[in-house]
Write an enzyme that holds these catalytic residues in place. Structure first.
Site, mmCIF file in Angstrom:
data_model
loop_
_atom_site.group_PDB
_atom_site.id
_atom_site.type_symbol
_atom_site.label_atom_id
_atom_site.label_comp_id
_atom_site.label_asym_id
_atom_site.label_seq_id
_atom_site.Cartn_x
_atom_site.Cartn_y
_atom_site.Cartn_z
ATOM 1 N N CYS A 74 0.834 -1.209 0.000
ATOM 2 C CA CYS A 74 0.000 0.000 0.000
ATOM 3 C C CYS A 74 0.866 1.255 0.000
ATOM 4 O O CYS A 74 1.327 1.695 1.057
ATOM 5 C CB CYS A 74 -0.939 -0.016 1.203
ATOM 6 S SG CYS A 74 -1.957 1.465 1.289
ATOM 7 N N CYS B 109 -0.477 4.098 2.095
ATOM 8 C CA CYS B 109 -0.357 3.914 3.550
ATOM 9 C C CYS B 109 1.088 4.140 4.009
ATOM 10 O O CYS B 109 1.318 4.741 5.050
ATOM 11 C CB CYS B 109 -0.749 2.503 3.975
ATOM 12 S SG CYS B 109 -2.218 1.852 3.194
ATOM 13 N N ASP B 110 2.058 3.624 3.265
ATOM 14 C CA ASP B 110 3.423 3.525 3.788
ATOM 15 C C ASP B 110 4.467 4.381 3.074
ATOM 16 O O ASP B 110 5.615 4.440 3.517
ATOM 17 C CB ASP B 110 3.883 2.047 3.740
ATOM 18 C CG ASP B 110 2.987 1.159 4.585
ATOM 19 O OD1 ASP B 110 2.499 1.652 5.620
ATOM 20 O OD2 ASP B 110 2.764 -0.001 4.219
#
Ligand code: NAP
Length: 317
Positions: A136, A139-140
């Site tokens: 992701c 997300c990261d």
């Protein structure tokens, strides 16, 4: 304990499930929507969506799903967090065994559980998820500011992730196992035009290396043409290699293809009466937000028709 009985239960809150919720709610069926592991589905993890009709400048994926969610809620859709451990489709009303909370029974079931990220399947990769291995980018990505990182894959997901990650990383090396790409021309060209993206094909990741430091430091690569292997330093490995349908809870009760996608007939019908499937869980061909929304609409219309023919009124049974 007797299980709560509902007219319509929808599994999943991606574009397909939420569109099914909107339509069934608007027809007075008061659907119960089970949110699943990743509320918002894949759109909830994406960035700018430029190809959903009606948004001239595009719309952020999470905003799009949140809008549909609230739109359906306005007409009476009810949301519940949780996951179905097992579905019993041997008799109606169908029984849903929940991982948490009370079990449910449903006269009509709309399966919109989507698909989850595919992994390479290397033990070293699995051990380092959350320590430099991710599926992701949104997300990261932030954690790899000014670092050199890798994205794996040759489809639109990989192009989108690589392009997005150049916001943070000093360089993104795109590793792909072939020299041809599945990605659409526009996404590929956008990535190709990005000076921070480097290209490494054909190459396969053999191992993710961490030098006992519990964070990714390098990968071991292999050239599939001659088997030559070498190491390349990297701070992160982002996977963009496709998805796996979320159908394990069905335990083989519905017809699925070899990769686990539900096989539907006449668009969204399954062999079980009153069970409909829509979105990525049954579509390995188009897999777009707009096609997921379209099939969610079809599933809702079929559910309405089914319940009317079975003599159920609107609302809870
Ligand atoms: P995809 O099109 O199936 O591409 C997956 C890629 O990963 C392929 O290049 C494949 O290589 C590679 N791959 C698969 N398994 C691998 C493995 N074990 N090791 C190494 N490489 C592997 O999947 P996707 O990119 O997730 O796209 C899925 C759908 O969503 C498409 O319809 C796409 O258009 C859509 N999508 C759209 C957008 C957008 O418009 N914004 C963004 C993302 C996705 P091979 O080519 O060699 O098989």
């Amino acid at each position: 304990m007797s299980a709560e009985l509902r007219s319509v239960v929808i599994l999943g809150t991606g574009c397909a499930g939420l569109t099914a919720a909107l339509y069934t709610a608007r027809s007075g069926l008061q659907p119960l929507v089970i949110e699943g592991q990743e509320a918002g589905g894949q759109l909830g993890l994406t960035t700018l969506v430029e190809n959903f009709p009606g948004f001239v400048e595009g719309i952020q994926g999470p905003e799009l799903v949140d809008n549909i969610r609230r739109q359906a809620q306005r007409f009476g859709a009810e949301y519940r967090s949780g996951n179905v451990r097992r579905a019993d489709l041997s008799a109606r009303p169908y029984r849903l065994e929940m991982e948490e909370g009370q079990d449910l029974r449903a006269e009509c079931l709309i399966i919109a559980t989507g698909a989850r990220a595919r992994w390479l399947g290397l033990p070293s990769e699995q051990a380092l998820i959350g320590h430099g291995v991710s599926s992701c980018a949104t997300c990261d990505g932030f954690f790899f500011r000014n670092r050199d990182i890798i994205v794996v894959g040759g489809g639109d997901s990989a192009m989108e992730e690589a392009t997005f990650l150049t916001r943070f990383a000093s360089s993104v090396t795109l590793v792909h196992r072939r020299e041809d790409f599945r990605a659409s021309r526009i996404m590929l060209e956008r990535a190709r035009g990005n000076p921070k993206i480097r290209w490494l094909m054909p190459a396969v990741i053999e191992e993710v290396l961490d030098a006992q430091q519990k964070e990714v430091t390098a990968v071991r690569l292999r050239d599939p043409r001659d088997g030559r292997q070498w190491e390349m330093p990297t701070a992160a490995v982002f996977l963009g290699i496709g998805h796996v349908p979320n159908t394990g809870f069905l335990g083989g009760q519905l017809e699925c293809d070899a990769d686990g996608y539900i096989i539907t007939h006449e668009n969204v019908l399954t062999r079980a009466p009153g069970v409909f499937a829509c979105g990525d869980v049954q579509d390995r061909r188009y897999r777009q937000a707009i096609t997921a929304a379209g099939s969610g609409c079809m599933a809702a219309l079929e559910a309405e028709k089914f319940l009317a023919e079975a003599g159920h009124g609107a609302g809870q049974t």
